[in-house]
Design an enzyme around this catalytic site. Sequence first.
Site, PDB file in Angstrom:
ATOM      1  N   ASN A 213       0.850  -1.192   0.000  1.00 31.10           N
ATOM      2  CA  ASN A 213       0.000   0.000   0.000  1.00 31.10           C
ATOM      3  C   ASN A 213       0.885   1.242   0.000  1.00 31.10           C
ATOM      4  O   ASN A 213       2.109   1.143   0.032  1.00 31.10           O
ATOM      5  CB  ASN A 213      -0.966  -0.005   1.194  1.00 31.10           C
ATOM      6  CG  ASN A 213      -0.218  -0.035   2.516  1.00 31.10           C
ATOM      7  OD1 ASN A 213       0.488   0.905   2.857  1.00 31.10           O
ATOM      8  ND2 ASN A 213      -0.353  -1.124   3.261  1.00 31.10           N
ATOM      9  N   PHE A 332      -2.850   3.450  15.893  1.00 26.09           N
ATOM     10  CA  PHE A 332      -3.282   4.507  14.983  1.00 26.09           C
ATOM     11  C   PHE A 332      -4.481   3.995  14.205  1.00 26.09           C
ATOM     12  O   PHE A 332      -4.567   2.805  13.907  1.00 26.09           O
ATOM     13  CB  PHE A 332      -2.152   4.877  14.005  1.00 26.09           C
ATOM     14  CG  PHE A 332      -1.291   5.994  14.506  1.00 26.09           C
ATOM     15  CD1 PHE A 332      -0.452   5.807  15.587  1.00 26.09           C
ATOM     16  CD2 PHE A 332      -1.330   7.244  13.895  1.00 26.09           C
ATOM     17  CE1 PHE A 332       0.343   6.844  16.058  1.00 26.09           C
ATOM     18  CE2 PHE A 332      -0.547   8.284  14.356  1.00 26.09           C
ATOM     19  CZ  PHE A 332       0.296   8.087  15.443  1.00 26.09           C
TER      20      PHE A 332
HETATM   21  N1  CTP Z   1      -2.507  -2.980  12.949  1.00 28.54           N
HETATM   22  C1  CTP Z   1      -1.628  -3.995  13.209  1.00 28.54           C
HETATM   23  N2  CTP Z   1      -1.722  -5.179  12.531  1.00 28.54           N
HETATM   24  C2  CTP Z   1      -2.663  -5.366  11.599  1.00 28.54           C
HETATM   25  C3  CTP Z   1      -3.573  -4.322  11.307  1.00 28.54           C
HETATM   26  C4  CTP Z   1      -3.472  -3.151  12.004  1.00 28.54           C
HETATM   27  O1  CTP Z   1      -0.748  -3.810  14.063  1.00 28.54           O
HETATM   28  N3  CTP Z   1      -2.727  -6.529  10.957  1.00 28.54           N
HETATM   29  C5  CTP Z   1      -2.414  -1.732  13.720  1.00 28.54           C
HETATM   30  C6  CTP Z   1      -2.000  -0.534  12.922  1.00 28.54           C
HETATM   31  O2  CTP Z   1      -0.598  -0.351  12.949  1.00 28.54           O
HETATM   32  C7  CTP Z   1      -2.728   0.579  13.634  1.00 28.54           C
HETATM   33  C8  CTP Z   1      -3.993  -0.073  14.144  1.00 28.54           C
HETATM   34  O3  CTP Z   1      -3.707  -1.464  14.183  1.00 28.54           O
HETATM   35  O4  CTP Z   1      -2.039   1.033  14.762  1.00 28.54           O
HETATM   36  C9  CTP Z   1      -5.218   0.177  13.331  1.00 28.54           C
HETATM   37  O5  CTP Z   1      -5.017  -0.172  12.012  1.00 28.54           O
HETATM   38  P1  CTP Z   1      -6.225  -0.105  10.971  1.00 28.54           P
HETATM   39  O6  CTP Z   1      -5.755  -0.631   9.666  1.00 28.54           O
HETATM   40  O7  CTP Z   1      -6.846   1.244  10.986  1.00 28.54           O
HETATM   41  O8  CTP Z   1      -7.234  -1.075  11.657  1.00 28.54           O
HETATM   42  P2  CTP Z   1      -7.795  -2.444  11.299  1.00 28.54           P
HETATM   43  O9  CTP Z   1      -7.702  -3.277  12.516  1.00 28.54           O
HETATM   44  O10 CTP Z   1      -7.149  -3.000  10.069  1.00 28.54           O
HETATM   45  O11 CTP Z   1      -9.324  -2.082  11.038  1.00 28.54           O
HETATM   46  P3  CTP Z   1     -10.143  -1.690   9.712  1.00 28.54           P
HETATM   47  O12 CTP Z   1      -9.268  -2.019   8.535  1.00 28.54           O
HETATM   48  O13 CTP Z   1     -11.334  -2.504   9.815  1.00 28.54           O
HETATM   49  O14 CTP Z   1     -10.415  -0.219   9.858  1.00 28.54           O
END
Ligand code: CTP
Length: 405
Positions: A213, A332
């Site tokens: 991404n 975040f």
């Molecule tokens: N994060 C993580 N590992 C993942 C996904 C997310 O550590 N596999 C962490 C990111 O670094 C960030 C937080 O979780 O601090 C939120 O990430 P986000 O992508 O916004 O959340 P998701 O859990 O993926 O939720 P959604 O995509 O449903 O919004």
Amino acid sequence: MNDLAGKHIVLGLTGGIACYKAAELCRALVKEGATVQVVMTEASEQFITPVTMQALSGRPVYTSQWDAREPNNMPHINLSRQSDAILIAPCSADFMAKLVHGRADELLSLMCLARPVDKVPLLIAPAMNREMWAHPATQRNMQQLADDGATILGVGSGFQACGETGDGRMLEPNELLEDLIAFFQPKALAGKKVVVTAGPTFEALDPIRGITNHSSGKMGFAIARAAREAGADVVLVAGPVHLPTPRGVRRIDVQSARDMLAATEGEAARADVFVATAAVADWRPATHSDQKIKKDGSGAAPTLAFVENPDILATVAKTARAKSGALFCVGFAAESHDLVKHATAKRERKGIPLLVGNIGPLTFGQDDNQMLLVDANGVQELPRASKLDCARRLVAEIAQRLQRR
Ligand code: CTP
């Protein structure tokens, strides 16, 4: 950026070819808002002229203790009393030896000796040939200077003007600038270990292709820098991004979410704070081909299947809770809409004390950001600022919460 606004720096130059870098350093300090008073030894004038340094600093340069421009004829007293820090760059082996012995036979060493030690910090950027640097006398002198309260900024390694290669080069002007800025930041996380994830992950399909991404990693790198400025021991677990590693930060480069999890779990086990800024791919290809996937000539595209990646933040936070550990986890959330609602729900779902929300499209790849802090007490909106200023504010907020526990 004006990280040195209001700071008055005495920049001391001693004899060494690295004086050519002092010109750029002086310019960088001025650009960052500092006023710079240059003081040069006689030997340094062999390498660069006071005219150059005067033009860049916008102030007459001092080269002699017998300078009648000062009404009391005491430049060594006046110059040091006015300064917020004295930075000797380059500092020669000979000048280090002089400082160790408290010698004062010319203006710069006289001024260093005359400075009020508890009010005016002395920072030293050594520069010399690798053998001179490695010599026990120099190493002894460096240790003594540190024991006497000076801050030794270290040396770079690489090709030297003498044609040899090794340790002893003066740090680059941008590195010295970063160190000086860090020096003035409050040490709110001194003695703490902080782990930060940053950037995207790359989920390989075959040796050539993969899914990733557009995360730039800028926010995570800024947080790593701010935590380091605040005195923490910082580990930055970074996905594939092309950003320079902040000074003094240990960086572990990873590709996939699973690599990132493994690296993070190892480091977080001994950490006090974990900040997850990485844009981790939610899914990875269900299969990975060891060879490049080729077209088969039929015109049919391959069908891709995905499996969910581990949630690094939730996993690390859960382990910390299970061990009733003291790890303070920060997440975040980049959302496209309903920020408060989604961020609040996400904080609870991930089981973490603090979550930073932002509107993704307004921050991706940008140099500034607007953060919404969500914790058990509610929601606090912070003003839009550069990512580094946001990072410093977040570090201060984390430090306050650590203290309250
Ligand atoms: N994060 C993580 N590992 C993942 C996904 C997310 O550590 N596999 C962490 C990111 O670094 C960030 C937080 O979780 O601090 C939120 O990430 P986000 O992508 O916004 O959340 P998701 O859990 O993926 O939720 P959604 O995509 O449903 O919004």
